[in-house]
Write a protein that holds these residues in place. Sequence first.
Motif, PDB file in Angstrom:
ATOM      1  N   UNK A 106      36.202  46.861  35.011  1.00 24.41           N
ATOM      2  CA  UNK A 106      36.328  45.436  35.303  1.00 24.41           C
ATOM      3  C   UNK A 106      37.581  45.190  36.126  1.00 24.41           C
ATOM      4  N   UNK A 107      37.393  44.460  37.211  1.00 18.97           N
ATOM      5  CA  UNK A 107      38.526  44.057  38.047  1.00 18.97           C
ATOM      6  C   UNK A 107      38.854  42.621  37.702  1.00 18.97           C
ATOM      7  N   UNK A 108      40.106  42.407  37.368  1.00 16.65           N
ATOM      8  CA  UNK A 108      40.550  41.040  37.115  1.00 16.65           C
ATOM      9  C   UNK A 108      41.741  40.816  38.039  1.00 16.65           C
ATOM     10  N   UNK A 109      41.503  40.119  39.132  1.00 17.61           N
ATOM     11  CA  UNK A 109      42.543  39.971  40.148  1.00 17.61           C
ATOM     12  C   UNK A 109      42.953  38.509  40.236  1.00 17.61           C
ATOM     13  N   UNK A 110      44.211  38.258  39.916  1.00 18.64           N
ATOM     14  CA  UNK A 110      44.699  36.882  40.022  1.00 18.64           C
ATOM     15  C   UNK A 110      45.356  36.677  41.379  1.00 18.64           C
ATOM     16  N   UNK A 111      44.776  35.779  42.163  1.00 16.78           N
ATOM     17  CA  UNK A 111      45.338  35.414  43.466  1.00 16.78           C
ATOM     18  C   UNK A 111      46.307  34.265  43.262  1.00 16.78           C
ATOM     19  N   UNK A 112      47.545  34.447  43.716  1.00 14.04           N
ATOM     20  CA  UNK A 112      48.504  33.339  43.712  1.00 14.04           C
ATOM     21  C   UNK A 112      48.764  32.962  45.159  1.00 14.04           C
ATOM     22  N   UNK A 113      48.547  31.709  45.473  1.00 13.11           N
ATOM     23  CA  UNK A 113      48.707  31.269  46.857  1.00 13.11           C
ATOM     24  C   UNK A 113      50.090  30.682  47.090  1.00 13.11           C
ATOM     25  N   UNK A 114      50.927  31.434  47.774  1.00 13.03           N
ATOM     26  CA  UNK A 114      52.244  30.924  48.179  1.00 13.03           C
ATOM     27  C   UNK A 114      52.309  30.798  49.700  1.00 13.03           C
ATOM     28  N   UNK A 115      51.147  30.562  50.290  1.00 11.12           N
ATOM     29  CA  UNK A 115      51.052  30.340  51.740  1.00 11.12           C
ATOM     30  C   UNK A 115      51.155  28.843  52.012  1.00 11.12           C
ATOM     31  N   UNK A 116      51.412  28.491  53.273  1.00  9.96           N
ATOM     32  CA  UNK A 116      51.389  27.071  53.628  1.00  9.96           C
ATOM     33  C   UNK A 116      49.973  26.543  53.881  1.00  9.96           C
ATOM     34  N   UNK A 117      48.948  27.298  53.524  1.00  9.49           N
ATOM     35  CA  UNK A 117      47.558  26.879  53.755  1.00  9.49           C
ATOM     36  C   UNK A 117      46.721  27.232  52.538  1.00  9.49           C
ATOM     37  N   UNK A 118      45.579  26.556  52.384  1.00 10.47           N
ATOM     38  CA  UNK A 118      44.633  27.001  51.359  1.00 10.47           C
ATOM     39  C   UNK A 118      44.112  28.392  51.702  1.00 10.47           C
ATOM     40  N   UNK A 119      43.660  29.124  50.705  1.00 12.42           N
ATOM     41  CA  UNK A 119      43.122  30.460  50.955  1.00 12.42           C
ATOM     42  C   UNK A 119      42.098  30.799  49.883  1.00 12.42           C
ATOM     43  N   UNK A 120      41.443  31.954  50.043  1.00 18.09           N
ATOM     44  CA  UNK A 120      40.574  32.542  49.015  1.00 18.09           C
ATOM     45  C   UNK A 120      40.631  34.039  49.238  1.00 18.09           C
ATOM     46  N   UNK A 121      40.025  34.796  48.330  1.00 15.16           N
ATOM     47  CA  UNK A 121      39.800  36.222  48.600  1.00 15.16           C
ATOM     48  C   UNK A 121      38.305  36.481  48.586  1.00 15.16           C
ATOM     49  N   UNK A 122      37.844  37.100  49.677  1.00  8.02           N
ATOM     50  CA  UNK A 122      36.469  37.591  49.743  1.00  8.02           C
ATOM     51  C   UNK A 122      36.516  39.109  49.610  1.00  8.02           C
ATOM     52  N   UNK A 123      35.611  39.639  48.810  1.00 10.08           N
ATOM     53  CA  UNK A 123      35.567  41.084  48.550  1.00 10.08           C
ATOM     54  C   UNK A 123      34.484  41.665  49.444  1.00 10.08           C
ATOM     55  N   UNK A 124      34.893  42.120  50.613  1.00 16.34           N
ATOM     56  CA  UNK A 124      33.953  42.480  51.670  1.00 16.34           C
ATOM     57  C   UNK A 124      33.108  43.691  51.277  1.00 16.34           C
ATOM     58  N   UNK A 125      31.784  43.482  51.274  1.00 11.22           N
ATOM     59  CA  UNK A 125      30.848  44.575  50.989  1.00 11.22           C
ATOM     60  C   UNK A 125      30.539  44.766  49.520  1.00 11.22           C
ATOM     61  N   UNK A 126      31.239  44.025  48.673  1.00 12.56           N
ATOM     62  CA  UNK A 126      31.101  44.237  47.230  1.00 12.56           C
ATOM     63  C   UNK A 126      29.971  43.365  46.689  1.00 12.56           C
ATOM     64  N   UNK A 127      29.074  43.975  45.923  1.00 14.26           N
ATOM     65  CA  UNK A 127      28.057  43.179  45.242  1.00 14.26           C
ATOM     66  C   UNK A 127      28.635  42.690  43.920  1.00 14.26           C
ATOM     67  N   UNK A 128      28.719  41.387  43.797  1.00 10.85           N
ATOM     68  CA  UNK A 128      29.346  40.805  42.610  1.00 10.85           C
ATOM     69  C   UNK A 128      28.689  39.461  42.331  1.00 10.85           C
ATOM     70  N   UNK A 129      29.001  38.855  41.187  1.00  8.10           N
ATOM     71  CA  UNK A 129      28.431  37.532  40.921  1.00  8.10           C
ATOM     72  C   UNK A 129      28.855  36.554  42.019  1.00  8.10           C
ATOM     73  N   UNK A 130      27.922  35.710  42.435  1.00  7.01           N
ATOM     74  CA  UNK A 130      28.142  34.828  43.577  1.00  7.01           C
ATOM     75  C   UNK A 130      29.438  34.021  43.447  1.00  7.01           C
ATOM     76  N   UNK A 131      29.771  33.600  42.237  1.00 14.74           N
ATOM     77  CA  UNK A 131      30.947  32.744  42.042  1.00 14.74           C
ATOM     78  C   UNK A 131      32.263  33.460  42.358  1.00 14.74           C
ATOM     79  N   UNK A 132      32.220  34.797  42.500  1.00 14.99           N
ATOM     80  CA  UNK A 132      33.431  35.582  42.762  1.00 14.99           C
ATOM     81  C   UNK A 132      33.539  35.967  44.237  1.00 14.99           C
ATOM     82  N   UNK A 133      32.672  35.413  45.098  1.00  7.95           N
ATOM     83  CA  UNK A 133      32.548  35.873  46.481  1.00  7.95           C
ATOM     84  C   UNK A 133      33.612  35.293  47.418  1.00  7.95           C
TER      85      UNK A 133
END
Length: 492
Positions: A106-133
Amino acid sequence: MRAAAFLLVLGLGAGALGCRSCKSPPPEPPPDAGPPPSSVEEARRRLTDEALPFLQRAAAPTGRVHDFELVAKPTTLTLLDGRALDVWAYNDQVPGPTLRVRVGDTIRARLKNELPQPTTIHWHGVRLPNAMDGVPWVTQPPVLPGESFLYEFIARDPGTFWFHPHVRGSEQVERGLYGVLIVEPEEPLSGRDLVWVLDDWLLDERGQIDPRFVTPRDLAHDGRWGDVVTVNGQHRPELAVTAGERTRVRIVNVANGRVFALDLSGLDARVVAFDGLSVGRTIDAGTVELAPGNRVDLALLPAAARAGQTLSLVDRFTRREHVVATVRVERGAADAGGPKGAPAPLGFVPSWKEASELPADQAFALNARRGGPFGVEWMINERVMRHDDDDHAKPEHHEVPYRFERNRFVKLRFANDSPRLHPMHLHGVFFKVLARDGVPVDEGHWRDTVLVRPRETIDVGTVPTEPGTWMLHCHILEHADSGMMTLFSVPE
Ligand code: C2O
Ligand code: CU
């Protein structure tokens, strides 16, 4: 004046999107007349049955949990040729950290955004539950500055993957936000394991990342191509391998637009995986083409006789070939004992031979028009989609123009009506190339991204297995951000 010239390059100048520099246009693919519907249905069932058991495989959960923290923030690093470069980075590293797990973990990755813009992480090529895309306003709201988001999923497919923002990729990936995710198979791989991340950088007069993103020039060409090419953040590094030592090299192209055609002929290399998944048959690595988003895993076994040699890793995609890195073959202790460890096992790839006779279920015409916030909009079937984030407001509800049935073979056609390159990428599925310009091909491997050349038509086959709303887009990030994205749904 300048803008007019750019539009000419794009082919928009005289109204038609004609390609002035092309030779004769490629032959039209054969018309999709032919088999009666019932036999099409039967063929589709056979094609589905051939691949479904493989695609439905799910790793047994190991119960092991990896807690990662990924802090995205501006920083200054020593990069390229050793200069201090202002970047945006995960955990103050470019490339970001390489996350290594085993299949079923299980991967549990917490993204903390300290950028001056909104962001997300996309896991390129990974098959995962849609809500984690990681697709803003489709699978999650964007992560605003100061906020965080927890991505959690089980690593299901072994292979080489990568992660990057899906908000303003043209700026955020270019500034340095990307990292590699390695999912090891159940049986641990033996030998050495190296990661070479390819990127290029467009600098301004100060030698810093040029802050002009999605320019008319980028849009009139194949995105933003920088003139400083790097491997793992270093310009023309000397990479080391060891004679007689079995080595896996995972190469990832994270550039916004640049395509690499790496000449690997001097390396005694075999391609063992492409876009993450193991190949179905042995493929000699002569020249390997990597469009933005593509990965290739090589098995190297440098001959003992090469010890002491230095080879050049040359990119031949453009007319001006250039050295990306040098590779020094070190003498190894293993010299006498021969190769250590077993070669990588082959994976499953369907032959899908009869797919070439089937009609395409859905075609995607790739083209551009004038207009939109950047002056040019790249489109898929005359539609644009953008992750508008400037006011951090949810855009008008995104349309989902396409719908593919779950667990059923579907044939898709990319028809490039433009004189530019489009590496087309699908989320949530692996696909196989079936034909180029109507001529059947058998690549021997899966993909999640395929380069469609000017005026070219490429057919691919896939069996979507994961329910949800997924993206289909060009991985030239300027093309994507100007509109070359769309959505397809796979109902439960
Ligand atoms: Cu790496 Cu939607 O992409
Ligand atoms: Cu494109």
